[in-house]
Enzyme design. Structure first.
Site: not given
Length: 294
Positions: A89-90
């Site tokens: 998720c980055g």
């Protein structure tokens, strides 16, 4: 130059990865809808409860005697971190971890040196990030997102509140990502305890004539614990929505990057294939000329 087989294998691999990232994006999009519905329904209630407490406590002397408003010298600190259980998720989880490290270094360096900083991890990734860096992490509530409900979050909030009331902690802070939209999450570090009235949150009460039943003090003592638990629950819901938004964005970019890589690999494959065909033609022509010369 890579052989045709190697390029072909890479194309198959990247294509499989693209399908996975596309599927993860779709799953996150479905979860994001439910998560945003939950937080949008929570926000008006949370805001109204905060306004009500500010209105009542503005004229209530009992609010000053409440244990959750007791300001004392800070020697023992609890920081509640809200992250996710999974990655991909980055920089969603890393940003929270870095914010906690910066908060400790800038605000609680002496307490950390004395070993008086405890971190309550909600979400596995935050606990793992900070444990690797030598911080004292309580992972009792790390799996809350597997059973996300107000009841499970309330247990974590009550432990923090009881710890503050009993003197185990002198201050409690919460670090989480606030959801703005799919592409934007705002990092927040908020003081949960002790409760301090902020100037911008003061409410004018002169135009409102309240009738209190029971007394103001009893109402304050009833509302403050609920507001604190609700504040933690809201932070968890905000983080949950932010996680799915961040993962959806990350997987969308990963899918696009996989598409660009596939284009390059297919171009490379076609060039390698044309070069191989050209070499075969040259070999055939060369062999024919050699036979003719013989």
């Amino acid at each position: 130059m890579a052989s045709l087989k190697e390029v072909r294998n890479r194309i198959v691999s990247v294509n499989s990865t693209q399908q996975i990232t596309k599927a993860m994006k779709m799953v996150s999009a479905a979860k994001l809808r439910r998560a945003t519905d939950a937080i949008t329904q929570m926000r008006p209630y949370s805001q109204k409860l905060t306004e009500m407490i500010a209105t009542v406590s503005a004229s209530a002397e009992g609010a000053k005697d409440n244990p959750y408003t007791n300001i004392r010298e800070v020697s023992k600190v609890l920081i509640i971190t809200v992250t996710s259980d999974r990655g991909l998720c980055g920089a969603f989880n890393a940003n929270v971890g870095k914010a906690v490290v910066n908060l400790i270094n800038e605000k609680y360096a002496s307490q950390q040196a004395a070993g008086n900083v405890e971190i309550m991890a909600i979400g596995k990734k935050g606990g793992e990030y900070l444990s690797r860096r030598g911080y004292n992490v309580n992972t009792k509530y790390a799996d809350i997102f597997t059973r996300l409900s107000f009841a499970s979050v309330r247990e974590a909030a009550e432990e923090a509140m009881n710890g503050f009331e009993n003197g185990k902690y002198d201050t409690v802070e919460v670090v989480y990502n606030e959801f703005k939209n799919v592409a934007t999450q705002v990092l927040r570090a908020e003081q949960l305890l002790p409760i301090i009235e902020k100037k911008e949150e003061k409410v004018k009460t002169s135009s409102v004539d309240y009738i209190f039943e029971p007394s103001e003090e009893e109402i304050i003592n009833e509302l403050l614990p609920k507001a604190l638990k609700l504040q933690v629950y809201k932070a968890v819901l905000e983080s949950n929505a932010s996680e799915h938004g961040a993962r959806m964005t990350a997987m969308d970019k990963a899918t696009d990057n996989a598409g660009e890589l596939l284009k390059e690999l297919k171009l490379q494959y076609n060039r390698s294939r044309q070069a191989a065909i050209t070499n075969e033609i040259l070999e055939i022509v060369g062999g024919a000329e050699a036979l003719a010369a013989a």
